[in-house]
Design a protein around this motif. Structure first.
Motif, mmCIF file in Angstrom:
data_model
loop_
_atom_site.group_PDB
_atom_site.id
_atom_site.type_symbol
_atom_site.label_atom_id
_atom_site.label_comp_id
_atom_site.label_asym_id
_atom_site.label_seq_id
_atom_site.Cartn_x
_atom_site.Cartn_y
_atom_site.Cartn_z
ATOM 1 N N SER A 149 30.171 40.903 44.595
ATOM 2 C CA SER A 149 30.197 39.827 43.811
ATOM 3 C C SER A 149 28.650 39.237 43.422
ATOM 4 C CB SER A 149 31.335 38.845 44.051
ATOM 5 O OG SER A 149 31.058 37.801 43.261
ATOM 6 N N TYR A 165 34.509 48.687 50.465
ATOM 7 C CA TYR A 165 34.977 47.426 50.001
ATOM 8 C C TYR A 165 35.147 46.520 50.847
ATOM 9 C CZ TYR A 165 35.659 48.450 44.824
ATOM 10 O OH TYR A 165 35.675 48.770 43.569
ATOM 11 N N THR A 197 37.014 43.339 51.656
ATOM 12 C CA THR A 197 37.947 42.389 51.127
ATOM 13 C C THR A 197 37.627 40.901 51.172
ATOM 14 O OG1 THR A 197 39.000 41.740 53.351
ATOM 15 C CG2 THR A 197 39.526 43.996 52.311
ATOM 16 N N SER A 198 38.377 40.195 50.300
ATOM 17 C CA SER A 198 38.206 38.888 49.955
ATOM 18 C C SER A 198 38.468 37.859 50.937
ATOM 19 C CB SER A 198 39.037 38.550 48.740
ATOM 20 O OG SER A 198 40.346 38.533 48.707
ATOM 21 N N SER A 242 38.113 40.796 34.841
ATOM 22 C CA SER A 242 37.758 40.970 36.305
ATOM 23 C C SER A 242 36.122 40.730 36.358
ATOM 24 C CB SER A 242 38.402 42.175 36.668
ATOM 25 O OG SER A 242 37.970 42.392 38.210
ATOM 26 N N TRP A 279 34.852 43.349 43.166
ATOM 27 C CA TRP A 279 36.276 43.402 43.622
ATOM 28 C C TRP A 279 36.948 44.790 43.106
ATOM 29 C CZ3 TRP A 279 35.583 40.252 47.324
ATOM 30 C CH2 TRP A 279 34.921 39.132 47.406
ATOM 31 N N LYS A 328 40.054 45.109 41.776
ATOM 32 C CA LYS A 328 40.728 45.204 40.485
ATOM 33 C C LYS A 328 39.481 45.605 39.563
ATOM 34 C CE LYS A 328 44.090 44.829 37.964
ATOM 35 N NZ LYS A 328 43.455 45.183 36.591
ATOM 36 N N HIS A 329 38.193 45.417 39.847
ATOM 37 C CA HIS A 329 37.382 45.709 38.621
ATOM 38 C C HIS A 329 37.134 47.129 38.481
ATOM 39 C CE1 HIS A 329 33.347 46.285 36.760
ATOM 40 N NE2 HIS A 329 33.465 45.033 36.039
ATOM 41 N N GLY A 337 46.902 41.021 40.977
ATOM 42 C CA GLY A 337 45.851 40.057 41.742
ATOM 43 C C GLY A 337 46.836 39.240 42.722
ATOM 44 N N THR A 390 43.267 46.091 47.742
ATOM 45 C CA THR A 390 42.053 46.647 48.001
ATOM 46 C C THR A 390 42.131 47.993 48.744
ATOM 47 O OG1 THR A 390 40.914 44.645 47.860
ATOM 48 C CG2 THR A 390 39.712 46.366 48.772
ATOM 49 N N THR A 411 39.265 32.231 47.024
ATOM 50 C CA THR A 411 38.240 33.260 47.254
ATOM 51 C C THR A 411 37.480 33.272 46.095
ATOM 52 O OG1 THR A 411 39.393 35.225 46.769
ATOM 53 C CG2 THR A 411 40.043 34.161 48.754
ATOM 54 N N SER A 439 37.157 35.887 44.484
ATOM 55 C CA SER A 439 37.925 36.736 43.693
ATOM 56 C C SER A 439 38.997 36.067 42.808
ATOM 57 C CB SER A 439 38.283 38.153 44.339
ATOM 58 O OG SER A 439 39.253 37.695 45.399
#
Length: 581
Positions: A129, A209, A211-212, A251, A255, A257-258, A327, A353, A540, A542
Motif C-alpha cells: 500500500s 501478501y 495481511t492487514s 479498493s 491489499w 481485495k484489489h 471486506g 487474504t 488498518t 486497508s
C-alpha cells in the motif's frame, strides 16, 4: 511457450461457471483446472488478448470537484504488448524466476503492466500500500526477502534508510528521493520481444501478501499460480461478471481485495476494469463517473457503501446489474437503502487474504438479509467447535468457519511464509481455520457472527458485535459503529459502542439518549448497548476496524480498581435514569 492444455482447462472451467449463473449446484460441479504447468498471464491473458481491441483497463483521474484530469484506456491487446515490453526490460535488469518484487504503486497503468510482466517472468509479487511507513516497508523488504522494488518516484524517499542489494526502479518524474533509481520509462524503449526463461509450474509461488494485522503483526501469505488465478473463478462467479462488463471496484493497491476485483476476477471474465481516482473520496463525483462510463458491476467495502447511502442514490441512473460488498459484513440497513434507490440487491460475500471468495450470494439465487450466503464453487465450509475441534453439523450450527483440507479448497494459500507456528495453528485438526465465527441456518445459509476474538460475554450471555452494530447503523445519526466489551464490576463487561456520526448530527447528550433508546427498543435486554462514545474509529490502512485497539482502550478507561474514567464524549445509560427500565 503458451500451454494449450492449461488454457483449455481454464477456459472450460470459466465457461462452465458463466453458463451456470443462478444454478449454484451446477456451478459447483465445474471441472477444476489441474494442469501441472500454468502461467495465467501467458497461458490465459495473452491468449485471450490476442487481437482483442476491447477495452481491458480504463484509469480516470478526477480533481477535487469531480472534473476529469486525465483518462487512459487500453485494450487487452495493448496491455499484452505493453506488459511484454516491461517483462523483457525487467529480464534485462536481472529479474529472474522466483525473485521477490515489491510494488509500491497507486492505481496507475504501470501497476497492471508490472503485475502482468512479473507473472510472465515467474517472479513473486509483493503488493504494498502507498500508505505504508518507512518502518513498514523496511519490514517488508526484510521479511519478504525483496530483490527488486518498483515504486512511485514520489515515494522513493521512504526507502532511504533501507539497505541491501536490491534493484530500485522509479515510476514517474524524477524526484530528490529517487536519485540513483532506474527509470521505469526506459521500458518503453525495449523491443517488446519477450520469451520466458523456462516453464512455470502451477504450484510455483506467485504472490506474497502481508495481511492487514487487525489483531497482530502482519502475516506473510503465499499464493501460487494455481491458487490465485484459478481460485478467483469463485470470485468471478460471486460477483456475477460477464464478458464485456464494465467493472468498478473501490479498493487501494497493496491489499488482496484489489487483486480480487481489480485484476483476476474481471480479466477471468473478459470484463473491463474501470479505475476512478479521487484526491479524497467523495460520493457524488464517483457516482457521476459511474454514469458517464456505463458501469455494469460495482464492488465497494462497507465503509464506502455507508458513505454512498448518505446521498440520494436514485438521482444517478447507472446501468448497473450487479452490486457487491466485501471486506467486512454488510449491515442490512445499508442493503435496504440501496435496493430502495436502485432496485438492485446489494449482495454480500466472504473471503480472506488467505483465500479467494469462499461464501457469497451469487446472482440469481435467493438472498437472505444479513446472511453472507452459501459456499461458492470450489469450497466446502465446515463449522468447528473451538473447544473440541470437531465439526458441528446440521441446521442451527454455530462455530468457527473452517475449510476441510481434504476438500482441496480452490483458492487457499500454500501457507504463512517462514512462520511454521502460525501455519500449524491455522491448519490444526485437518482444517484451515479462518478465525471467524458463523451460524448456519436450515437452508445452509451462513451468517457472520464475528471474529473469534471479537465475540464476548456479558452477564454470561454471548454477544456478537456485528449484530449490535447492524442495529445501531439503522439510526439516522450513526454512520459507523464498532461494539466492544467495556469492563463492568457486576456484569463482567457490557456492550459499548464507538460511533461515527452522520453529517448534521452533534456528539452530545441528546444524540446519545436517542441512540441508546433506539437500540434498546430493537435489542433483547441482555444485548442492550449500555455505553456509547463518539469518536473516530481506528482502522488498518486497508480500512478494517481495529477493535483490538478499542478493547485495549476500554481496559485503560474502565478496567482498573479505581472509579472508572470516561472518554471525552462518552455517555452511559445511567446518565438518562428516567429512560432506563
Amino acid at each position: 511457450m503458451v500451454d494449450s492444455r492449461a488454457y483449455e482447462e481454464f477456459r472450460t472451467a470459466r465457461d462452465h461457471l458463466l453458463e451456470h449463473r443462478g444454478d449454484l449446484d451446477g456451478a459447483r460441479d465445474f471441472p477444476r483446472p489441474r494442469a501441472e504447468r500454468f502461467n495465467w498471464a501467458l497461458d490465459w491473458f495473452d491468449r485471450e488478448a490476442a487481437g482483442n481491441e476491447a477495452i481491458g483497463l480504463r484509469v480516470v483521474d478526477l480533481d477535487a470537484d469531480g472534473a476529469t484530469l486525465a483518462e487512459t484506456a487500453l485494450s487487452f491487446a495493448e496491455l499484452s504488448r505493453r506488459s511484454d515490453r516491461v517483462a523483457g526490460w525487467l529480464d534485462g535488469l536481472g529479474v529472474r524466476r522466483g525473485d521477490h518484487v515489491l510494488l509500491l504503486l497507486g492505481n496507475q497503468v504501470e501497476l497492471w503492466e508490472t503485475m502482468l510482466a512479473a507473472i510472465k517472468l515467474g517472479a513473486v509479487v509483493i503488493p504494498a500500500s502507498t500508505l505504508l511507513s518507512p518502518d513498514d516497508l523496511a519490514d517488508r523488504v526484510d521479511r519478504g526477502a525483496v530483490r527488486h522494488v518498483v515504486a512511485q518516484s514520489t515515494l522513493a524517499e521512504r526507502f532511504a534508510g533501507i539497505g541491501g542489494d536490491w534493484t530500485r526502479i522509479a515510476v514517474g518524474a524524477a524526484t530528490e528521493g529517487s536519485a540513483g533509481w532506474l527509470d521505469y520509462a526506459d521500458a518503453d524503449r525495449h523491443s517488446g520481444a519477450f520469451r520466458p526463461r523456462g516453464e512455470t509450474l502451477a504450484e510455483d509461488p506467485m504472490l506474497l501478501y502481508f495481511t492487514s494485522g487487525t489483531t497482530s503483526s502482519p502475516k506473510l501469505v503465499q499464493h501460487t499460480h494455481r491458487s490465485y488465478p484459478v481460485g478467483h473463478l469463485s470470485t468471478m462467479y460471486w460477483i456475477g461478471l460477464r464478458p464485456g462488463d464494465v467493472h468498478l471496484n473501490v479498493s487501494s493497491p497493496g491489499w488482496a481485495k484489489h487483486a480480487w476485483s481489480n485484476f483476476f476476477a474481471p480479466w477471468n471474465a473478459g470484463a473491463e476494469i474501470l479505475i476512478v481516482n479521487q484526491p479524497r473520496f467523495a460520493a457524488k463525483p464517483l457516482l457521476d463517473a459511474m454514469v458517464r462510463h456505463g458501469v455494469t458491476s460495482f464492488c465497494a467495502p462497507p465503509t464506502v457503501w455507508r458513505m454512498l447511502v448518505l446521498e440520494d442514490l436514485a438521482q444517478w441512473k447507472v446501468p448497473l446489474r450487479e452490486l457487491v460488498g466485501a471486506g467486512e459484513p454488510l449491515n442490512p440497513e445499508v442493503i435496504e437503502r440501496v435496493r430502495d434507490a436502485w432496485g438492485i440487491l446489494l449482495r454480500d460475500g466472504f473471503g480472506q487474504t488467505e483465500t479467494t471468495a469462499q461464501i457469497g450470494n451469487p446472482p440469481g439465487l435467493r438472498v437472505k438479509p444479513g446472511s453472507m450466503g452459501l459456499p461458492l464453487p470450489g469450497y466446502r465450509i465446515a463449522l468447528v467447535d473451538p473447544l473440541t475441534g470437531a465439526e458441528v453439523t446440521g441446521s442451527g450450527a454455530e462455530g468457527e468457519l473452517c475449510l476441510p483440507l481434504d476438500s482441496e479448497p480452490l483458492g487457499l494459500m500454500t501457507g504463512y511464509q517462514d512462520d511454521p507456528a502460525r501455519q500449524a495453528e491455522a491448519t490444526a485438526g485437518g482444517f484451515y481455520h479462518t478465525g471467524d465465527v458463523a451460524f448456519r441456518d436450515d437452508d445452509g445459509y451462513i451468517t457472520y457472527v464475528g471474529r473469534t476474538d471479537d465475540v464476548f460475554k456479558s452477564s454470561d450471555y454471548r454477544i456478537s458485535p456485528f449484530e449490535l452494530e447492524s442495529v445501531l447503523v439503522e439510526h439516522p445519526a450513526v454512520a459507523e459503529a464498532a461494539v466492544v466489551p467495556s469492563p463492568d464490576p457486576v456484569r463482567l463487561s457490557v456492550p459499548k459502542a464507538y460511533l461515527v456520526l452522520a453529517p448534521g448530527h452533534r456528539p452530545d447528550a441528546d444524540t446519545a439518549r436517542s441512540v441508546l433508546a433506539f437500540a434498546r427498543e430493537r435489542l433483547a435486554p441482555y444485548k442492550r448497548v449500555r455505553r456509547v462514545e463518539f469518536a473516530e474509529l481506528p482502522k488498518t490502512v486497508s480500512g478494517k476496524i481495529r477493535r483490538v485497539e478499542l478493547r485495549g482502550r476500554e481496559h485503560e478507561l474502565h478496567g482498573g480498581p479505581e472509579a472508572p474514567t470516561r472518554g471525552p464524549a462518552e455517555f452511559w445509560e445511567q446518565d438518562f435514569p428516567r429512560e432506563t427500565p
